[in-house]
Scaffold this motif. Sequence first.
Motif, PDB file in Angstrom:
ATOM      1  N   ARG A  15      47.705  38.657  29.268  1.00 50.26           N
ATOM      2  CA  ARG A  15      47.324  37.247  29.349  1.00 50.26           C
ATOM      3  C   ARG A  15      46.824  36.909  30.756  1.00 50.26           C
ATOM      4  N   MET A  16      47.556  37.407  31.769  1.00 47.48           N
ATOM      5  CA  MET A  16      47.161  37.158  33.161  1.00 47.48           C
ATOM      6  C   MET A  16      45.781  37.748  33.445  1.00 47.48           C
ATOM      7  N   MET A  17      45.567  38.971  32.942  1.00 42.57           N
ATOM      8  CA  MET A  17      44.277  39.628  33.163  1.00 42.57           C
ATOM      9  C   MET A  17      43.155  38.823  32.521  1.00 42.57           C
ATOM     10  N   GLN A  18      43.405  38.392  31.291  1.00 44.81           N
ATOM     11  CA  GLN A  18      42.364  37.648  30.573  1.00 44.81           C
ATOM     12  C   GLN A  18      42.001  36.373  31.320  1.00 44.81           C
ATOM     13  N   GLU A  19      43.018  35.740  31.898  1.00 51.17           N
ATOM     14  CA  GLU A  19      42.799  34.493  32.618  1.00 51.17           C
ATOM     15  C   GLU A  19      42.012  34.743  33.905  1.00 51.17           C
ATOM     16  N   ASN A  20      42.460  35.735  34.674  1.00 51.40           N
ATOM     17  CA  ASN A  20      41.842  35.987  35.976  1.00 51.40           C
ATOM     18  C   ASN A  20      40.454  36.604  35.871  1.00 51.40           C
ATOM     19  N   ILE A  21      40.270  37.404  34.850  1.00 46.89           N
ATOM     20  CA  ILE A  21      39.018  38.146  34.761  1.00 46.89           C
ATOM     21  C   ILE A  21      37.829  37.210  34.509  1.00 46.89           C
ATOM     22  N   LYS A  22      38.133  36.043  33.961  1.00 46.88           N
ATOM     23  CA  LYS A  22      37.073  35.045  33.724  1.00 46.88           C
ATOM     24  C   LYS A  22      36.445  34.589  35.036  1.00 46.88           C
ATOM     25  N   LEU A  23      37.246  34.647  36.108  1.00 51.57           N
ATOM     26  CA  LEU A  23      36.797  34.107  37.392  1.00 51.57           C
ATOM     27  C   LEU A  23      35.978  35.095  38.208  1.00 51.57           C
ATOM     28  N   ILE A  24      35.933  36.338  37.762  1.00 51.11           N
ATOM     29  CA  ILE A  24      35.381  37.344  38.670  1.00 51.11           C
ATOM     30  C   ILE A  24      34.146  38.064  38.119  1.00 51.11           C
ATOM     31  N   ASP A  25      33.422  38.673  39.066  1.00 42.08           N
ATOM     32  CA  ASP A  25      32.188  39.383  38.725  1.00 42.08           C
ATOM     33  C   ASP A  25      32.382  40.897  38.774  1.00 42.08           C
ATOM     34  N   LEU A  26      33.297  41.332  39.661  1.00 46.32           N
ATOM     35  CA  LEU A  26      33.458  42.766  39.907  1.00 46.32           C
ATOM     36  C   LEU A  26      34.920  43.177  39.757  1.00 46.32           C
ATOM     37  N   GLN A  46      37.217  46.766  27.481  1.00 43.60           N
ATOM     38  CA  GLN A  46      36.966  45.604  26.635  1.00 43.60           C
ATOM     39  C   GLN A  46      37.182  44.307  27.427  1.00 43.60           C
ATOM     40  N   LEU A  47      38.253  44.282  28.216  1.00 49.96           N
ATOM     41  CA  LEU A  47      38.543  43.079  29.002  1.00 49.96           C
ATOM     42  C   LEU A  47      37.447  42.800  30.032  1.00 49.96           C
ATOM     43  N   ALA A  48      36.885  43.874  30.573  1.00 56.21           N
ATOM     44  CA  ALA A  48      35.923  43.711  31.668  1.00 56.21           C
ATOM     45  C   ALA A  48      34.482  43.886  31.210  1.00 56.21           C
ATOM     46  N   ALA A  49      34.243  43.728  29.932  1.00 49.84           N
ATOM     47  CA  ALA A  49      32.862  43.849  29.434  1.00 49.84           C
ATOM     48  C   ALA A  49      31.968  42.870  30.202  1.00 49.84           C
ATOM     49  N   ASN A  50      30.783  43.292  30.538  1.00 52.45           N
ATOM     50  CA  ASN A  50      29.806  42.470  31.277  1.00 52.45           C
ATOM     51  C   ASN A  50      30.121  42.254  32.758  1.00 52.45           C
ATOM     52  N   LYS A  51      31.145  42.909  33.281  1.00 50.36           N
ATOM     53  CA  LYS A  51      31.427  42.802  34.715  1.00 50.36           C
ATOM     54  C   LYS A  51      30.892  44.050  35.409  1.00 50.36           C
ATOM     55  N   SER A  52      30.632  43.930  36.727  1.00 49.56           N
ATOM     56  CA  SER A  52      30.362  45.143  37.498  1.00 49.56           C
ATOM     57  C   SER A  52      31.678  45.893  37.613  1.00 49.56           C
ATOM     58  N   ARG A  97      33.416  49.394  51.075  1.00 53.32           N
ATOM     59  CA  ARG A  97      32.665  48.213  51.506  1.00 53.32           C
ATOM     60  C   ARG A  97      31.187  48.317  51.107  1.00 53.32           C
ATOM     61  N   LYS A  98      30.636  49.508  51.367  1.00 43.69           N
ATOM     62  CA  LYS A  98      29.220  49.732  51.021  1.00 43.69           C
ATOM     63  C   LYS A  98      28.992  49.587  49.526  1.00 43.69           C
ATOM     64  N   LEU A  99      29.907  50.165  48.758  1.00 43.00           N
ATOM     65  CA  LEU A  99      29.748  50.122  47.305  1.00 43.00           C
ATOM     66  C   LEU A  99      29.901  48.707  46.760  1.00 43.00           C
ATOM     67  N   ILE A 100      30.818  47.951  47.357  1.00 42.54           N
ATOM     68  CA  ILE A 100      30.984  46.565  46.915  1.00 42.54           C
ATOM     69  C   ILE A 100      29.679  45.804  47.154  1.00 42.54           C
ATOM     70  N   ASP A 101      29.083  46.034  48.328  1.00 41.15           N
ATOM     71  CA  ASP A 101      27.802  45.373  48.626  1.00 41.15           C
ATOM     72  C   ASP A 101      26.745  45.752  47.590  1.00 41.15           C
ATOM     73  N   LYS A 102      26.735  47.028  47.237  1.00 49.91           N
ATOM     74  CA  LYS A 102      25.756  47.519  46.276  1.00 49.91           C
ATOM     75  C   LYS A 102      26.000  46.857  44.909  1.00 49.91           C
ATOM     76  N   ALA A 103      27.255  46.861  44.501  1.00 51.06           N
ATOM     77  CA  ALA A 103      27.598  46.277  43.198  1.00 51.06           C
ATOM     78  C   ALA A 103      27.247  44.789  43.184  1.00 51.06           C
ATOM     79  N   CYS A 104      27.482  44.137  44.318  1.00 49.29           N
ATOM     80  CA  CYS A 104      27.225  42.699  44.390  1.00 49.29           C
ATOM     81  C   CYS A 104      25.743  42.384  44.400  1.00 49.29           C
ATOM     82  N   GLN A 105      24.990  43.286  45.006  1.00 48.21           N
ATOM     83  CA  GLN A 105      23.552  43.063  45.068  1.00 48.21           C
ATOM     84  C   GLN A 105      22.982  42.909  43.662  1.00 48.21           C
ATOM     85  N   GLU A 106      23.449  43.751  42.775  1.00 46.08           N
ATOM     86  CA  GLU A 106      22.997  43.666  41.375  1.00 46.08           C
ATOM     87  C   GLU A 106      23.279  42.283  40.808  1.00 46.08           C
ATOM     88  N   LYS A 107      24.493  41.807  41.095  1.00 45.09           N
ATOM     89  CA  LYS A 107      24.911  40.490  40.578  1.00 45.09           C
ATOM     90  C   LYS A 107      24.042  39.381  41.182  1.00 45.09           C
TER      91      LYS A 107
END
Length: 284
Positions: A15-26, A46-52, A97-107
């Motif tokens: 339940r906590m994951m489902q709630e928090n995952i709505k707020l995030i991109d990665l 399944q929980l993180a479908a469509n997220k980086s 850090r580099k990878l987060i930047d890369k993942a975020c760039q896509e977003k």
Amino acid sequence: MHFQWYPGHMTKARRMMQENIKLIDLVIELVDSRIPLSSKNPDIDQLAANKSRMIILNKADMADPSVTALWEKYYQDKGFFVARVNSRQGTGMKEVRKLIDKACQEKKDRDRKRGILNRPVRAMVAGIPNVGKSTFINSFAGKAVTKTGNKPGVTKGKQWIKINKGVELLDTPGLLWPRFEDQTVGLRLAFIGSIKDELLNNSEIALELIRFLASSYPGTLSGRYGIEETADPPEVLEGIAGARGCLMKGNELDTGKAATLILDEFRSMRLGCISLEKPEDNLH
Ligand code: G4P
């Protein structure tokens, strides 16, 4: 640290994951480098479908580097951003850090196409207990971590740690549950000391570990204990008891004590850097 799961724990964590995952991109998912599949949660896809998605192979210092390299490729091929890290020492954080930047760039590129500008990318660390989530967050975010949760008068809510101009990290990690219904997974979690399986006792776990080491890392047991490692595991365990003077009253060999000893020595890396599974094991 041992953990046990009951249906109630799992429902709450989900339940906590489902709630928090709505707020995030990665989603930054931590796994243990010694068991990168057995320490991975099955439902997160399944929980993180469509997220980086990012996989952190944590505790890389404890695993066999050549096997960790196979896992790195395995997860990259599945479309994850992958980094190997030692959170205790802080190694690998630059790469993260580099990878987060890369993942975020896509977003960000996607946002721009939809006319959304300057919205920070939000990330969350997730993983099963004991994979090193808190250690990772402390090591990665360092002094930026601000804890305001329990102070009176401070609004209770989500705390975000600013990683850089465009990226924020949720300060509380998402707790995932292991695939404990799978016996092999349970055994591997027991090897690393992350699960207390009431069905198995220390001696049974130690015998399985002996069987694994003798076939996958030959020379490890004989080198450490000066014993013949190719005998049947119960005999090897007796050999270790003898070599280490694990005795009961009346000078009988105490194999229970020897079992605890070998598990402790494995978990504290005195048997070396050992990986317990490879991608080709086909654990699906
Ligand atoms: P969690 O939030 O996911 O439950 O895990 P946590 O950070 O509490 O870490 C669990 C244990 O794993 C801790 O050890 C921690 O120090 C260790 N750990 C985390 N990351 C790494 C790593 O990259 N390499 C190694 N070798 N160990 C790591 P502990 O013995 O339970 O606590 P402590 O004695 O370190 O305080």
